[in-house]
Design a protein around this motif. Sequence first.
Motif, short mmCIF file in Angstrom:
data_model
loop_
_atom_site.label_atom_id
_atom_site.label_comp_id
_atom_site.label_asym_id
_atom_site.label_seq_id
_atom_site.Cartn_x
_atom_site.Cartn_y
_atom_site.Cartn_z
N ASP A 97 -25.19 -15.31 -14.47
CA ASP A 97 -25.45 -14.26 -15.09
C ASP A 97 -25.96 -14.09 -17.03
OD1 ASP A 97 -27.09 -13.64 -12.64
OD2 ASP A 97 -25.71 -12.03 -12.40
N THR A 98 -24.97 -14.19 -17.24
CA THR A 98 -24.83 -13.91 -18.61
C THR A 98 -24.20 -15.77 -19.44
OG1 THR A 98 -21.97 -13.74 -18.58
CG2 THR A 98 -23.34 -11.90 -18.32
N SER A 133 -27.70 -11.23 -21.87
CA SER A 133 -28.17 -11.39 -20.66
C SER A 133 -29.05 -12.88 -20.88
CB SER A 133 -29.35 -10.92 -20.31
OG SER A 133 -30.31 -11.17 -20.76
N THR A 134 -28.98 -14.15 -19.61
CA THR A 134 -29.04 -15.44 -19.91
C THR A 134 -31.02 -15.41 -20.22
OG1 THR A 134 -29.72 -15.45 -17.24
CG2 THR A 134 -28.13 -16.67 -17.64
N ASP A 135 -31.69 -13.95 -19.91
CA ASP A 135 -33.20 -14.24 -20.20
C ASP A 135 -32.96 -14.13 -21.74
OD1 ASP A 135 -33.87 -14.26 -17.35
OD2 ASP A 135 -34.29 -12.20 -17.91
#
Length: 67
Positions: free
Chosen positions: A29-30, A47-49
Amino acid sequence: MTTDQAWRKSSYSGSEGGNCIEVADTCADTVPVRDSKDPHGPTLTFSTDAWQSFITAVHSGELPTQP
């Protein structure tokens, strides 16, 4: 966390050294990011986003890749 990750150098980092970052892609997720000249120093975690938005902006030319 920072030393046990599988790190890779950014494709935008030059072969002469200097301003290089490394990224670890092994977290779910990171995305941890560090200075390649200081592998035991601080790590920024995104964050991945947020990381994907940054990469998209760089690839589109929205952000400069060199000063």
